[in-house]
Design a protein around this motif. Structure first.
Motif, PDB file in Angstrom:
ATOM      1  N   PRO A  86     -12.645  -5.665 -17.812  1.00  0.00           N
ATOM      2  CA  PRO A  86     -11.839  -5.390 -16.617  1.00  0.00           C
ATOM      3  C   PRO A  86     -12.294  -6.232 -15.422  1.00  0.00           C
ATOM      4  N   VAL A  91     -15.576  -1.718 -11.843  1.00  0.00           N
ATOM      5  CA  VAL A  91     -16.830  -1.257 -12.432  1.00  0.00           C
ATOM      6  C   VAL A  91     -17.697  -0.615 -11.347  1.00  0.00           C
ATOM      7  N   TRP A  93     -20.949  -0.385 -10.077  1.00  0.00           N
ATOM      8  CA  TRP A  93     -22.170  -1.191 -10.288  1.00  0.00           C
ATOM      9  C   TRP A  93     -23.447  -0.411 -10.028  1.00  0.00           C
ATOM     10  N   SER A  94     -23.330   0.781  -9.447  1.00  0.00           N
ATOM     11  CA  SER A  94     -24.538   1.578  -9.248  1.00  0.00           C
ATOM     12  C   SER A  94     -24.869   2.405 -10.495  1.00  0.00           C
ATOM     13  N   PHE A  95     -24.044   2.304 -11.519  1.00  0.00           N
ATOM     14  CA  PHE A  95     -24.242   3.058 -12.761  1.00  0.00           C
ATOM     15  C   PHE A  95     -25.606   2.709 -13.376  1.00  0.00           C
ATOM     16  N   ILE A 142     -27.558  -3.298 -13.688  1.00  0.00           N
ATOM     17  CA  ILE A 142     -26.433  -4.205 -13.426  1.00  0.00           C
ATOM     18  C   ILE A 142     -26.136  -4.383 -11.938  1.00  0.00           C
ATOM     19  N   GLY A 143     -26.449  -3.378 -11.130  1.00  0.00           N
ATOM     20  CA  GLY A 143     -26.186  -3.498  -9.698  1.00  0.00           C
ATOM     21  C   GLY A 143     -27.095  -4.500  -9.012  1.00  0.00           C
ATOM     22  N   GLY A 147     -22.938 -11.759  -8.627  1.00  0.00           N
ATOM     23  CA  GLY A 147     -21.583 -11.690  -9.184  1.00  0.00           C
ATOM     24  C   GLY A 147     -21.452 -12.466 -10.492  1.00  0.00           C
ATOM     25  N   TYR A 270     -14.097  -0.054  -6.572  1.00  0.00           N
ATOM     26  CA  TYR A 270     -15.414   0.193  -6.001  1.00  0.00           C
ATOM     27  C   TYR A 270     -15.789  -0.797  -4.906  1.00  0.00           C
ATOM     28  N   HIS A 271     -14.823  -1.213  -4.074  1.00  0.00           N
ATOM     29  CA  HIS A 271     -15.189  -2.194  -3.041  1.00  0.00           C
ATOM     30  C   HIS A 271     -16.174  -1.633  -2.046  1.00  0.00           C
ATOM     31  N   GLU A 273     -18.201   0.824  -2.255  1.00  0.00           N
ATOM     32  CA  GLU A 273     -19.081   1.751  -2.955  1.00  0.00           C
ATOM     33  C   GLU A 273     -20.202   2.263  -2.057  1.00  0.00           C
ATOM     34  N   GLY A 274     -20.908   1.324  -1.454  1.00  0.00           N
ATOM     35  CA  GLY A 274     -22.043   1.713  -0.632  1.00  0.00           C
ATOM     36  C   GLY A 274     -21.611   2.647   0.485  1.00  0.00           C
ATOM     37  N   ARG A 278     -22.770   6.825  -0.195  1.00  0.00           N
ATOM     38  CA  ARG A 278     -24.108   7.155   0.313  1.00  0.00           C
ATOM     39  C   ARG A 278     -24.109   7.373   1.805  1.00  0.00           C
TER      40      ARG A 278
END
Lengths: 278, 288
Positions: A86, A91, A93-95, A142-143, A147, A270-271, A273-274, A278
């Motif tokens: 995808p 995705v 990325w914090s996974f 992965i995080g 890129g 997830y643009h 995400e941060g 949090r």
């Protein structure tokens, strides 16, 4: 595996397909035949249906009308011979998974429910990470990757699955030039072995330089053919329509790489995400 | 000297409470890891509240409470998916509506029962010290069932949680796994109801996993740390509750919350925050 049979025949057949989201069509009467061993770039404007077409082939959405066949069977039946990657922004990325974990996921579908990864799986994953140049980063979360490294890790997952058909959504978007060259060389090698690669792209230069076949898509198939097509001003103006401006014989495409107004059904992007989490 | 530790163990009710709360803690901590990675914390809260009308109906019919709770929770989980798809609404919107609606239905039914006040407190906040030998066996069977399903499907659940599109495209039954996981949450909630009650179940599910996520970036260690907290916190909580004569469910949850706060304060902030910040700036960047 490079016998003549592998190169013969059709990888993907799309016939008279209509598809879309929430009653709005993204694809209108699309018909397309892609041969095995082809290295295909799908290009076109934002919202022109590139990702929708890829998802149809991956059997992630169903057509409203028409038929999709993949590797000689209705879409979805040969899913284990298909690897789908995808867009990066789908995705999380914090996974908490490492590069190695991600590549190993490529082995899960073929392993089945009760079997755990064995030596052969670890070998395949190690070889895939070697191929994409990520062997030394195998334990990184992965995080923590750049890129380009993230794209490499996901391509390793696809390679580890040993698929007949690669479906890659924007594989070279937002990556450095070295990564782009490395990834395209890998994909070219895969098609030389009879595998088929279908990728969406915003990058017309990459499409012209690296792919064997290009498909111009703007709700309908505008053009299909050899990669030089993307340099044809007529094809470009019909594909991009109002998104293109011709300035002193130079085509300027008014299309940013971030391609959609709204998330399509069931997707979370997830643009931020941060900021959000949090 | 070991009196405060050994004395309560002389009581059978304390032994049973200890066994029950450790099982509940472990099951919830493991299920919780997948829950927080799927963004299902709110869903967990909703399904526990949705169990309430089922518990009340079971009480009215003199049936086993866990059957009623399981039916109500699973039905709500399925209804959330169905309404979201049919109405084109966001999942969390539908969860908010159905969660409050089901809880209201529970209170409505309960208010029809004369002299209900004492029992209501037990349903809402748990009575782990009142767990009988039969309850303990039922609890053990359900706990083993949940952990076995996760042990068998851990990698399929992991892949479909991490990248549902990639997993579905390569042939994993992502939608069925999703429904199965909702059922797992429902059973974990049912397992926990007697120990901590409807209101606090979500803490048992989410807090250990959230604490673990502050401390590690590896999925294996996430499970291990979460499970460890899930086992240790109920033991500590139950003793504190015995010594101070406080509500057991709430004390267990407070111990888990305290561990979480310590992890927030002492955790490797840089290691957990930096990748997220890095990623949002990178993803937002235009390609070329």
């Amino acid at each position: 595996m490079s016998n003549g049979d592998m190169n013969a025949g059709e990888a993907v057949g799309v016939r008279g397909v209509w598809a879309g989201y929430d009653g709005r069509p993204a694809l209108e009467d699309v018909t397309l035949d892609l041969k095995r061993g082809a290295l295909v770039a799908i290009f076109g404007p934002n919202g022109g249906g590139k990702t929708t077409l890829l998802k149809l082939i991956a059997n992630l959405i169903q057509p409203w009308r028409g038929e999709v066949s993949v590797l000689g069977a209705p879409a979805g039946e040969e899913a284990r011979r298909v690897a789908y990657v995808p867009q990066a922004e789908l995705v999380d990325w914090s996974f908490p998974v490492s590069v190695w974990d991600v590549a190993m996921m490529g082995r899960y579908p073929a392993l089945g429910v009760l079997r755990r990864p064995v030596a052969a799986d670890r070998e395949a994953v190690g070889a895939a990470l070697e191929q994409v140049g990520m062997a030394s980063q195998r334990n990184a979360q992965i995080g923590a990757l750049s890129g380009g490294q993230r794209r490499r890790a996901f391509l390793a997952r696809a390679i580890a699955a040993d698929p007949e058909l690669y479906l890659l959504d924007e594989p070279v978007t937002g990556v450095d030039l070295t990564t782009q060259e490395d990834l395209m060389e890998l994909l070219t090698n895969e098609t030389n072995r009879g595998r088929t690669v279908i990728a969406t792209t915003h990058d017309l230069a990459a499409a012209a330089e690296h792919f064997s076949t290009v498909v111009g898509l703007n709700h309908r198939v505008i053009a299909v053919g050899r990669s030089e097509l993307v340099l044809d001003p007529d094809v470009l103006s019909r594909t991009y329509g109002g998104h293109m401006l011709v300035l002193q014989d130079r085509a300027v495409i008014l299309d940013d790489a971030h391609h959609h107004d709204t998330e399509s059904g069931g997707e979370h992007h997830y643009h931020e995400e941060g900021a959000k989490r949090r | 000297m070991l009196g405060p530790i050994t004395d309560p163990l002389a009581y059978a009710f304390f032994q049973r409470a200890l066994a029950a709360s450790v099982m509940v803690g472990l099951v919830c901590a493991v299920v919780g890891c997948y829950m927080i990675l799927r963004g299902y914390a709110f869903m967990g809260d909703a399904l526990s509240h949705a169990a309430f009308p089922g518990v009340v109906v079971a009480y009215l019919l003199r049936g086993p409470f866990y059957v009623g709770a399981a039916v109500a929770s699973v039905a709500t989980a399925l209804a959330i998916g169905w309404v979201a798809r049919r109405g084109g609404l966001r999942g969390d919107t539908v969860i908010g509506v159905l969660f409050a609606g089901m809880f209201a239905l529970g209170i409505f039914l309960f208010s029809l029962i004369p002299n209900y006040v004492g029992d209501l407190f037990g349903f809402l906040f748990g009575e782990v010290l009142g767990i009988g030998p039969g309850d303990l066996v039922a609890l053990l069977l359900l706990a083993v069932a949940v952990l076995s399903v996760i042990a068998v499907l851990w990698k399929e659940l992991l892949y479909s949680t991490f990248d549902p599109l990639g997993a579905a495209a390569s042939g994993l039954p992502v939608e069925r796994l999703d429904y199965l996981f909702l059922a797992i949450i429902a059973v974990a909630i049912v397992v926990s109801l007697q120990a901590v009650g409807i209101i606090l179940v979500v803490a048992m599910l989410v807090t250990p996993a959230a604490t673990a996520q502050l401390l590690t970036r590896s999925f294996g260690r996430l499970l291990a740390i979460s499970a460890l907290i899930g086992v240790v916190a109920p033991v500590a909580g139950l003793y504190i509750s015995y010594w101070t004569n406080s509500a057991s469910g709430a004390t267990i949850v407070l111990v888990e919350t305290a561990i979480f706060l310590v992890a927030v304060a002492a955790g490797r902030n840089g290691a957990t925050r930096r990748p997220a910040a890095l990623q949002s700036s990178e993803v937002a960047q235009p390609a070329r």
